[in-house]
Design an enzyme around this catalytic site. Structure first.
Site, PDB file in Angstrom:
ATOM      1  N   ILE A 184       0.753  -1.217  -0.011  1.00  0.00           N
ATOM      2  CA  ILE A 184      -0.024  -0.045   0.065  1.00  0.00           C
ATOM      3  C   ILE A 184       0.903   1.215  -0.068  1.00  0.00           C
ATOM      4  O   ILE A 184       0.365   2.521   0.134  1.00  0.00           O
ATOM      5  CB  ILE A 184      -0.981   0.027   1.178  1.00  0.00           C
ATOM      6  CG1 ILE A 184      -0.204  -0.108   2.460  1.00  0.00           C
ATOM      7  CG2 ILE A 184      -2.249  -1.111   0.913  1.00  0.00           C
ATOM      8  CD1 ILE A 184      -1.078  -0.143   3.686  1.00  0.00           C
ATOM      9  N   LYS A 185       2.309   1.181  -0.426  1.00  0.00           N
ATOM     10  CA  LYS A 185       2.893   2.348  -0.425  1.00  0.00           C
ATOM     11  C   LYS A 185       2.832   3.072  -1.663  1.00  0.00           C
ATOM     12  O   LYS A 185       2.303   2.566  -2.848  1.00  0.00           O
ATOM     13  CB  LYS A 185       4.471   1.879   0.095  1.00  0.00           C
ATOM     14  CG  LYS A 185       4.861   1.333   1.071  1.00  0.00           C
ATOM     15  CD  LYS A 185       4.485   2.414   2.311  1.00  0.00           C
ATOM     16  CE  LYS A 185       4.218   1.826   3.783  1.00  0.00           C
ATOM     17  NZ  LYS A 185       4.842   0.549   4.094  1.00  0.00           N
TER      18      LYS A 185
END
Ligand SMILES: Cc1ncc(COP(=O)(O)O)c(C=O)c1O
Length: 371
Positions: A184-185
């Site tokens: 989710i970066k």
């Protein structure tokens, strides 16, 4: 809104180019560390200006590698904030060193340079600032302290890819900077990370240590079929593989656009949420730019706020509470007054690039209508 009628809090971005590059790697039959990893590292430098990135298989691996390269070992003290994810503290314990929690500025969530000074002892070896949510720490002050006491600075930039400090990218300031490319970066490789090293010698050692301590570039196989090498010090299985690098490489193309969209949403929140009773914006300086992995607010009656937004399909989250409460770190440090204050009121709202204008509008409208 997603299929459950809720707005996603995070975004996992996989570009079409990533899918093409992954297919290329799969068809090549070389899926371990190879050309794609090298190319990902080259592009990280040419496109983002970060220095000597050594691609590894997680942000945690990058942080751990940095501590090992900084010579942090048994009984050494490492100063960090409690406002982070547990990875920052656990890697210190992996080295049998002692995490020393410094206080944070309750209006940024970032480590306080004054508190760092107060925590230094003869055993201090390194400082690990964490750029909370993607907003850079006070790096000039931190690097002055590090120089004065001969300490290594290891920036935890898991949230801060694309952020800048006084015109320089995060990843080009300190001896070590660790990035995360977890799902989710800003840029994902599935799981992955990079350790940036200002010194060439550190970078060389990081390349070696990420693969068991074997110098992969300069060791050739003998007639017997195994590389000729001599491992001089402990190494790890931390290298990135070509499949992961292909995902990351494809995701770099549109990263500037995606980052710009996050920054646009962040700035629009700042303009529209500036004067809401019961809510305070974090403080931001003009000498640094925010990567907006998170948009954190300070909110009175936080649980009511989260509940009200949830009723409208909007997720708000603290993401990470202070980590010192975990038994492994020895329990809540009572002297961290800024940390205690921040921990009570911080909460983040979605800020990722896939939010539609009407979703941003809706988030602002629901917050403005009270909780
Ligand atoms: C502040 C911080 N540091 C380190 C990490 C660890 O990164 P990774 O999950 O890539 O190991 C994270 C992960 O979210 C993080 O938020």
């Amino acid at each position: 809104m997603n299929i459950w009628g809720k707005m996603d809090f995070f975004n996992t971005h996989i570009s079409n180019r990533s899918a093409e590059l992954v297919a290329q790697v799969l068809n090549s039959t070389w899926i371990s560390e190879g050309k794609m990893v090298k190319e990902f590292e080259t592009q990280l430098t040419t496109r983002l200006g970060i220095v000597n990135p050594v691609a590894v298989n997680s942000g945690t691996a990058a942080l751990h590698l940095a501590l090992a390269l900084a010579g942090v070992g048994s009984g050494d003290e490492v100063i960090l904030p409690a406002q982070t994810f547990v990875a920052t503290g656990l890697v210190i314990l992996m080295q049998k060193a002692i995490p020393v929690f410094a206080d944070i500025d309750p209006y940024t969530g970032n480590i306080s340079p004054q508190s760092i000074r107060e925590k230094i002892t003869v055993h201090t070896k390194a400082i690990m600032p964490v750029h909370w949510g993607g907003y850079p720490c006070d790096m000039d002050e931190i690097s002055r302290i590090a120089d004065q006491y001969n300490l290594a600075v290891i920036e935890d930039a898991a949230h801060a890819l694309g952020a800048t400090y006084k015109g320089k990218p995060i990843g080009a300031l300190s001896r070590f900077t660790a990035f995360s490319f977890q799902a989710i970066k800003h840029v994902t490789t599935g799981d992955g990370g990079a350790l940036c090293c200002l010194k060439e010698r550190d970078a060389h050692l990081a390349f070696t240590k990420r693969w068991f301590g074997i110098d992969r570039t300069n060791s050739q196989p003998s007639i017997l079929g195994e590389r000729v090498y001599d491992i001089e010090a402990v190494g790890y299985k931390y290298h990135m593989n070509d499949l992961a690098a292909a995902v990351g490489l494809g995701n770099l193309d549109d990263f500037p656009l995606r980052l710009a969209r996050r920054q646009q949403i962040g700035e629009s929140y700042r303009a529209q949420l500036a004067d809401i009773p019961g809510l305070q914006l974090l403080r931001q300086g003009t000498d640094r730019t925010h990567a907006y992995w998170l948009f954190t607010l300070l909110v009175e009656r936080r649980e009511d706020f989260i509940r009200k937004l949830a009723e409208k399909g909007i997720t708000a989250s603290v993401v990470h509470l202070r980590i010192d409460h975990n038994s492994v770190f020895g329990g809540i440090r009572e002297d961290l007054l800024g940390q205690a204050e921040f921990n009570q009121v911080q909460v983040a709202i979605p800020v990722h690039e896939r939010l539609k204008p009407e979703e941003v509008y809706m988030i602002v409208r629901e917050i403005k209508s009270g909780w």
